[in-house]
Design a protein around this motif. Structure first.
Motif, PDB file in Angstrom:
ATOM      1  N   CYS A 275       8.138  -0.087  -5.407  1.00 27.73           N
ATOM      2  CA  CYS A 275       8.498  -0.908  -6.875  1.00 27.73           C
ATOM      3  C   CYS A 275       8.097  -2.446  -6.593  1.00 27.73           C
ATOM      4  O   CYS A 275       8.636  -3.259  -6.152  1.00 27.73           O
ATOM      5  N   ASP A 276       6.730  -2.866  -7.191  1.00 23.81           N
ATOM      6  CA  ASP A 276       6.412  -4.038  -7.222  1.00 23.81           C
ATOM      7  C   ASP A 276       6.875  -5.165  -7.812  1.00 23.81           C
ATOM      8  O   ASP A 276       7.404  -5.036  -9.039  1.00 23.81           O
TER       9      ASP A 276
ATOM     10  N   HIS B  57       0.744  -1.086  -0.050  1.00 14.35           N
ATOM     11  CA  HIS B  57      -0.007   0.050  -0.179  1.00 14.35           C
ATOM     12  C   HIS B  57       0.770   1.294  -0.205  1.00 14.35           C
ATOM     13  O   HIS B  57       0.447   2.210   0.055  1.00 14.35           O
ATOM     14  N   ASP B  58       2.040   0.940  -0.215  1.00 17.69           N
ATOM     15  CA  ASP B  58       3.127   2.251  -0.150  1.00 17.69           C
ATOM     16  C   ASP B  58       3.121   2.612  -1.650  1.00 17.69           C
ATOM     17  O   ASP B  58       3.834   1.953  -2.526  1.00 17.69           O
ATOM     18  N   HIS B  59       2.690   3.937  -2.127  1.00 16.87           N
ATOM     19  CA  HIS B  59       2.727   4.175  -3.437  1.00 16.87           C
ATOM     20  C   HIS B  59       4.346   4.355  -3.855  1.00 16.87           C
ATOM     21  O   HIS B  59       4.551   4.146  -5.281  1.00 16.87           O
ATOM     22  N   SER B  60       5.219   4.261  -3.231  1.00 14.22           N
ATOM     23  CA  SER B  60       6.561   4.238  -3.605  1.00 14.22           C
ATOM     24  C   SER B  60       7.320   2.971  -3.796  1.00 14.22           C
ATOM     25  O   SER B  60       8.311   3.163  -4.413  1.00 14.22           O
TER      26      SER B  60
END
Length: 373
Positions: A336-337, A331-334
């Motif tokens: 990198c998946d 849920h951390d927008h930063s």
């Protein structure tokens, strides 16, 4: 080439059937009885858990395995080697006390406990590794190498450097003497992002080498003293510590694969992974966070590489546990998946190179057939 067979059972235990009984049925179906155990000494490699951590495997599972081995004529004992870091398992006396505190004893497990590398972690055997690229001679706990048969019983969970701790981690790192653990870890030395350091000193309290000081209230790591164990990286809550050597995790993984081959090569061995209480970090921590994934089941195989691959695949097919560290990171927008639950949990970690190298040196195959019991 024929795929390796990995046997699996889920954790449903209907009335009249216990999980230890399901484990016994699993390992029998997986072929443990094909090994000649008659009057042979059998090392069961397990992690006794750092006191304060509650996600380690319960002694009941060790007893289930030990009872099958005794039924087949073997003489089992539980074993692990001493640790590099400050904690309750740094020498045999502390290690045994920790094991007893966590419920491991001859009454609860049906067999004795031996610390594999002796009183101070120096009781070791030098073992050549055929096909090795990183290790000339692995340094393995003597009691483990003296055993006639080797069984690994591993808690499959996350790990702050190697992505996950499963069969190969339990064998390669776990069976290394103190010098062996240092050899595997010494490729990388962590450093500090001083702007992120808050001076809490938790890292120094977990450093067995006294390598961390606090000039100007910021952590500073002396690389001349540091052995690269990564313990400080795991305990820092502020992401202030990082691994300076980008290839260090790969090199650690390769060495761990080679150490695993040193342990099992040339003798009968069998391997069991229990994928439950999948904590984000190793059971070496004196605490455990919320599991990052739901409990999955029990796996067994003669092939340690196929076993870890099957468990990793099963984990990555699951949805993250709400409220876990993995869920928080997703849920951390930063973020990198990486499309891998273990790397998303600890982005500094990586596990693929361990299995790739293990396959390359002939320890096993990543190709497997999953057989459900």
């Amino acid at each position: 080439m024929e795929k390796s067979k990995v046997y699996f059972t889920d954790l449903r235990a209907l009335p009249g059937t216990s999980l230890p009984q399901k484990l016994q049925k699993l390992i029998k179906k997986a072929g443990i009885g094909e090994i000649d155990f008659e009057k042979k000494m059998v090392a069961i490699k397990i992690h006794f858990g750092e006191p304060g951590n509650l996600s380690f495997l319960r002694p009941n599972y060790a007893k289930a395995v030990a009872d099958v081995i005794k039924e087949l004529g073997g003489r089992p004992f539980l074993t692990d080697c001493n640790t590099l870091y400050v904690g309750r398992r740094k020498d045999a006396l502390e290690h045994l006390s920790a094991a007893y505190e966590n419920g491991f004893n001859i009454l609860s497990t049906g067999c004795h406990i031996l610390i594999g590398d002796g009183l101070k972690g120096t009781d070791e055997v030098y073992v050549s590794v055929e096909g090795a690229e990183m290790v000339k001679e692995a340094k393995i706990g003597k009691a483990i190498m003296d055993a006639d048969v080797f069984i690994s019983l591993s808690h499959f969970k996350g790990h702050e450097l190697t992505g996950f701790g499963g069969c190969l981690k339990n064998i390669g790192m776990g069976c290394g003497s103190r010098a062996g653990k240092m050899e595997q870890h010494n490729s990388g030395k962590p450093s500090v992002h001083t702007e992120s350091c808050v001076g809490c000193q938790v890292c120094s309290k977990n450093c067995a080498q006294g390598a961390i000081s606090f000039p100007e209230k910021k952590a500073l790591i002396d690389h001349n003293l540091c052995v690269g164990c990564g313990r400080c990286l795991g305990v820092c809550n502020f992401d202030a510590i990082y691994n300076e050597n980008a290839s260090a995790v790969k090199e650690l993984n390769m060495k761990m694969a080679e150490y695993s081959k040193a342990v099992v090569n040339g003798r009968d061995s069998f391997h069991i992974n229990l994928v439950m209480d999948v904590s984000p970090y190793c059971d070496c921590h004196p605490e455990n966070d919320v599991p990052i994934l739901p409990d999955i089941g029990m796996f067994a195989s003669f092939d340690p590489v196929a076993l870890d691959q099957a468990c990793a695949d099963a984990c990555n097919a699951q949805s993250p546990m709400p409220g876990s560290l993995l869920d928080e990171h997703l849920h951390d927008h930063s973020l990198c998946d990486h499309h891998d639950h273990f790397t998303n949990t600890t982005p500094e970690s990586e596990w693929q190179t361990c299995l790739a190298h293990a396959q390359k040196i002939g320890l096993g195959s990543r190709e497997y057939e999953l057989i459900q019991i």
